[in-house]
Design an enzyme around this catalytic site. Structure first.
Site, PDB file in Angstrom:
ATOM      1  N   ASN A   7      -8.108 -13.104   1.851  1.00 55.40           N
ATOM      2  CA  ASN A   7      -8.167 -12.527   0.510  1.00 55.40           C
ATOM      3  C   ASN A   7      -9.244 -13.263  -0.273  1.00 55.40           C
ATOM      4  O   ASN A   7      -9.545 -14.421   0.022  1.00 55.40           O
ATOM      5  CB  ASN A   7      -6.812 -12.706  -0.186  1.00 55.40           C
ATOM      6  CG  ASN A   7      -6.796 -12.126  -1.593  1.00 55.40           C
ATOM      7  OD1 ASN A   7      -7.362 -11.050  -1.842  1.00 55.40           O
ATOM      8  ND2 ASN A   7      -6.177 -12.828  -2.530  1.00 55.40           N
ATOM      9  N   HIS A  47     -10.148 -14.387  -4.242  1.00 58.02           N
ATOM     10  CA  HIS A  47      -9.489 -14.503  -5.542  1.00 58.02           C
ATOM     11  C   HIS A  47     -10.460 -15.179  -6.518  1.00 58.02           C
ATOM     12  O   HIS A  47     -11.106 -16.167  -6.160  1.00 58.02           O
ATOM     13  CB  HIS A  47      -8.213 -15.341  -5.385  1.00 58.02           C
ATOM     14  CG  HIS A  47      -7.465 -15.502  -6.664  1.00 58.02           C
ATOM     15  ND1 HIS A  47      -6.705 -14.478  -7.198  1.00 58.02           N
ATOM     16  CD2 HIS A  47      -7.378 -16.540  -7.521  1.00 58.02           C
ATOM     17  CE1 HIS A  47      -6.183 -14.894  -8.345  1.00 58.02           C
ATOM     18  NE2 HIS A  47      -6.566 -16.141  -8.564  1.00 58.02           N
TER      19      HIS A  47
HETATM   20  C1  GRF Z   1     -12.575  -9.505  -7.370  1.00 58.76           C
HETATM   21  O1  GRF Z   1     -12.799 -10.269  -8.528  1.00 58.76           O
HETATM   22  C2  GRF Z   1     -11.659 -10.247  -6.427  1.00 58.76           C
HETATM   23  O2  GRF Z   1     -11.821 -11.624  -6.482  1.00 58.76           O
HETATM   24  C3  GRF Z   1     -10.295  -9.852  -6.937  1.00 58.76           C
HETATM   25  O3  GRF Z   1     -10.420  -8.522  -7.331  1.00 58.76           O
HETATM   26  C4  GRF Z   1     -11.780  -8.249  -7.672  1.00 58.76           C
HETATM   27  C5  GRF Z   1     -12.208  -7.109  -6.801  1.00 58.76           C
HETATM   28  O4  GRF Z   1     -13.498  -6.666  -7.110  1.00 58.76           O
HETATM   29  N1  GRF Z   1      -9.290 -10.075  -5.931  1.00 58.76           N
HETATM   30  P1  GRF Z   1     -14.203  -5.588  -6.198  1.00 58.76           P
HETATM   31  O5  GRF Z   1     -13.258  -4.390  -6.097  1.00 58.76           O
HETATM   32  O6  GRF Z   1     -14.459  -6.208  -4.850  1.00 58.76           O
HETATM   33  O7  GRF Z   1     -15.469  -5.235  -6.902  1.00 58.76           O
END
Ligand code: GRF
Length: 224
Positions: free
Chosen positions: A118, A120
């Site tokens: 994941n 984050h």
């Molecule tokens: C990102 O900031 C990621 O860290 C978090 O959700 C957001 C997703 O952005 N888990 P994207 O859909 O990849 O543009």
């Protein structure tokens, strides 16, 4: 355990929204810096831009509707069982959560132990959960950043693979900070996938060790 492997790594990306991390991974694969193949992009939201991005690149995309499962006591597990079937059907080796706004259950966590990551937007273990850029500013942190971690049962809790830090500026708003963090996300997520593809991640309890790569130009010699 470590992640040694031979053929092109088969990756699935789970995303609920705009899919910019998915895009960064697709771009890195197309540029040849990540040796992997996205064999499935899966979303719990029909209108996710991530699905559109997948289609634009000719990748298989799937919307799995959570509605039929709503109201059941095991709704999340039942949903994940359907998802797991899609992953198995595509011989997926690594699952990437990229803005996937659904808590994954043990059904997936166990099937993909140390094979699901994941990303984050905080320096975990600080600020798990949502609205984390806003919280980092409100806490007066001087550094924020992002984390790629393996997925375990607890949300935003698994062994940390890579992190990148960015300074928090006096004038930062959650959006400006989020944008600078996102730039780093787009670097470390593909990098983490490539390390996995090279079999260089060794997980020991909470810690992930990155093993040395082959020296430039060295080729693989198969035992005879
Ligand atoms: C990102 O900031 C990621 O860290 C978090 O959700 C957001 C997703 O952005 N888990 P994207 O859909 O990849 O543009």
């Amino acid at each position: 355990m470590s992640t040694k492997r031979q053929d092109t790594l088969r990756v699935a990306v789970l995303a609920s929204g705009r899919g910019s991390n998915l895009q960064a991974i697709i771009d890195a694969i197309e540029a040849g810096t990540v040796h992997a193949k996205v064999v499935a992009v899966i979303s719990n939201r029909k209108e996710a831009l991530a699905l559109e991005r997948a289609r634009r690149h000719g990748l298989s995309s799937f919307f799995i509707d959570p509605k039929p499962y709503a109201g059941r006591p095991d709704s999340r597990e039942a949903y994940d069982r359907e998802l797991l079937e899609v992953l198995r059907r595509h011989d997926v080796e690594l699952v990437l959560l990229a803005g996937y706004m659904k808590i994954v259950t043990n059904i997936l966590v166990e099937a993909f132990a140390n094979r699901m990551m994941n990303i984050h937007p905080s320096l975990l273990p600080s600020f798990p959960g949502l609205d984390v850029q806003k919280m980092a500013i409100e806490w007066g942190c001087k550094l924020a950043g992002c984390t790629v971690h393996f997925v375990t049962e607890g949300v935003d809790e698994g062994p940390i693979v890579l992190q990148a830090a960015v300074p928090i500026l006096d004038e930062d708003q959650p959006e400006t900070l989020a944008a600078r963090i996102l730039e780093q996300e787009h670097k470390i997520y593909p990098r983490a996938v490539q390390l996995f593809a090279e079999g260089r991640l060794r997980v020991e309890r909470r810690r992930v060790f990155i093993e040395a790569g082959k020296p430039e130009g060295e080729s693989v010699i198969s035992p005879s």
